[in-house]
Design an enzyme around this catalytic site. Structure first.
Site, PDB file in Angstrom:
ATOM      1  N   GLU A 183      -7.820   2.515   1.176  1.00 38.03           N
ATOM      2  CA  GLU A 183      -7.716   2.834   2.607  1.00 38.03           C
ATOM      3  C   GLU A 183      -6.279   3.190   2.935  1.00 38.03           C
ATOM      4  O   GLU A 183      -5.404   3.181   2.063  1.00 38.03           O
ATOM      5  CB  GLU A 183      -8.189   1.653   3.449  1.00 38.03           C
ATOM      6  CG  GLU A 183      -7.420   0.376   3.181  1.00 38.03           C
ATOM      7  CD  GLU A 183      -8.039  -0.864   3.818  1.00 38.03           C
ATOM      8  OE1 GLU A 183      -8.683  -0.751   4.873  1.00 38.03           O
ATOM      9  OE2 GLU A 183      -7.836  -1.963   3.255  1.00 38.03           O
ATOM     10  N   LEU A 207     -10.515  -3.349   4.636  1.00 41.78           N
ATOM     11  CA  LEU A 207     -10.839  -3.968   5.916  1.00 41.78           C
ATOM     12  C   LEU A 207     -12.073  -3.256   6.485  1.00 41.78           C
ATOM     13  O   LEU A 207     -12.171  -2.030   6.431  1.00 41.78           O
ATOM     14  CB  LEU A 207      -9.668  -3.832   6.898  1.00 41.78           C
ATOM     15  CG  LEU A 207      -9.927  -4.599   8.194  1.00 41.78           C
ATOM     16  CD1 LEU A 207      -9.777  -6.104   7.971  1.00 41.78           C
ATOM     17  CD2 LEU A 207      -8.989  -4.147   9.292  1.00 41.78           C
TER      18      LEU A 207
HETATM   19  N1  PLP Z   1      -7.711  -0.859   7.317  1.00 39.74           N
HETATM   20  C1  PLP Z   1      -6.577  -1.562   7.495  1.00 39.74           C
HETATM   21  C2  PLP Z   1      -5.798  -2.016   6.309  1.00 39.74           C
HETATM   22  C3  PLP Z   1      -6.133  -1.844   8.794  1.00 39.74           C
HETATM   23  O1  PLP Z   1      -4.997  -2.550   8.976  1.00 39.74           O
HETATM   24  C4  PLP Z   1      -6.888  -1.372   9.904  1.00 39.74           C
HETATM   25  C5  PLP Z   1      -6.456  -1.642  11.272  1.00 39.74           C
HETATM   26  O2  PLP Z   1      -5.463  -2.283  11.532  1.00 39.74           O
HETATM   27  C6  PLP Z   1      -8.047  -0.629   9.660  1.00 39.74           C
HETATM   28  C7  PLP Z   1      -8.441  -0.402   8.337  1.00 39.74           C
HETATM   29  C8  PLP Z   1      -8.875  -0.084  10.787  1.00 39.74           C
HETATM   30  O3  PLP Z   1      -9.615  -1.092  11.405  1.00 39.74           O
HETATM   31  P1  PLP Z   1     -10.052  -0.978  12.928  1.00 39.74           P
HETATM   32  O4  PLP Z   1     -10.828   0.293  13.063  1.00 39.74           O
HETATM   33  O5  PLP Z   1     -10.900  -2.164  13.151  1.00 39.74           O
HETATM   34  O6  PLP Z   1      -8.795  -0.973  13.737  1.00 39.74           O
END
Ligand code: PLP
Length: 287
Positions: A183, A207
């Site tokens: 990611e 995440l």
């Molecule tokens: N992946 C990582 C490592 C993140 O830190 C985040 C958000 O901070 C996301 C993905 C995206 O998650 P979200 O759409 O819940 O903000």
């Protein structure tokens, strides 16, 4: 204007807010967080963030000092107090401050968790110029710990990744593990080829983005195919388009990966449309 923040049951000016030097998040990064965006003075995807927060806490045997209903009220009150029309609410819960440093978790009966919330005012968040320009990405090795599904405050490596990108004249970095993209440093990563969106499947490696879940749902409704599987940087470089998602960036087009422009090097129509749909639909159900 001084910001009002929330600390352990109190709303107070940021200059008066205090947390102990023995707080486990300060000493051990023993804390979890959430970031929820605000549009039109309302919270976007609040429910998703609250559910993920509960999961992060459970995975770490931590308890929440507030109920979900109280959490919503605190968010709303801060947004109102600070006059936020567009911006973010940051929330952090830690294992608390046991009064000394010890690797062993403190007894939850005697050590209260710490809870902190603050707002960030970001006028123009939805109409961001970055979305019209698109982002340049570099790839870096993923050197984070193995439980990236838990949203902890251990953000040193992602922070270093952003600095590597900045030094390389790019906007962000996609992290690569065993040859496959996990990611972005603070977002989920996708490419589009034809009518298909490709993104890594959910596991402990990434995440579970709240924006990701919504965007994949909207993509399916827009008759786009979604493939949740591993992909390489080389594959993404040959894509028609790419993009990232997060609560603070929504859907943000990617126009270059490791120096290779995607398509004509400008934000693609599908990523741009997904951004519009996400903003439109999320505003409708904002609280
Ligand atoms: N992946 C990582 C490592 C993140 O830190 C985040 C958000 O901070 C996301 C993905 C995206 O998650 P979200 O759409 O819940 O903000």
């Amino acid at each position: 204007m001084t910001r009002n923040v929330y600390v352990n049951g109190e709303f107070l000016p940021e200059t008066e807010a205090k947390v102990s030097i023995f707080d486990r998040a300060f000493l051990m990064a023993d804390g979890v967080y959430e970031v929820t965006s605000v549009l039109d003075g309302k919270l976007i995807d609040f429910d998703g963030h609250a559910v993920r927060l509960e999961r992060s806490l459970n995975e770490l045997d931590m308890r929440s000092p507030v109920t979900k209903e109280q959490l919503l009220e605190i968010h709303r009150e801060l947004v109102e107090m600070n006059g936020i029309e567009e911006g973010l609410v940051y929330l952090q819960i830690t294992r608390g401050a046991p009064g000394d440093r010890d690797f062993v978790f403190p007894d939850p009966e005697t050590t209260e968790p710490t809870i902190v919330l603050f707002t960030q005012n970001k006028p123009g968040l939805a109409d961001s110029p970055a979305a019209k320009k698109g982002m340049k990405i570099i790839s870096i090795e993923d050197q984070r710990w193995g439980r990236r599904d838990i949203k902890t405050v251990q953000l040193l490596y992602p922070s270093m990744g952003k600095m590597m990108a900045k030094k390389a004249g790019a906007d962000d970095a996609w992290m690569v593990m065993d040859g496959y993209v996990t990611e972005g440093t603070s977002n989920n990563a996708y490419y589009i080829k034809g009518n298909t969106i490709v993104t890594r499947a959910l596991s402990n490696d990434i995440l579970h983005g709240i924006t990701r879940a919504a965007v994949l749902r909207f993509a399916a409704e827009a008759q786009m195919q979604v493939e949740e599987r591993n992909f390489t940087i080389e594959e993404a470089q040959k894509a028609d388009e790419a993009f990232i998602t997060s609560a603070s960036a929504f859907v943000m087009p990617v126009v270059e990966i490791d120096g290779v422009p995607l398509g004509d090097g400008r934000p693609g129509p599908k990523a741009t449309r997904l951004r519009e749909i996400y903003l439109e639909e999320s505003r409708k159900v904002a609280v």
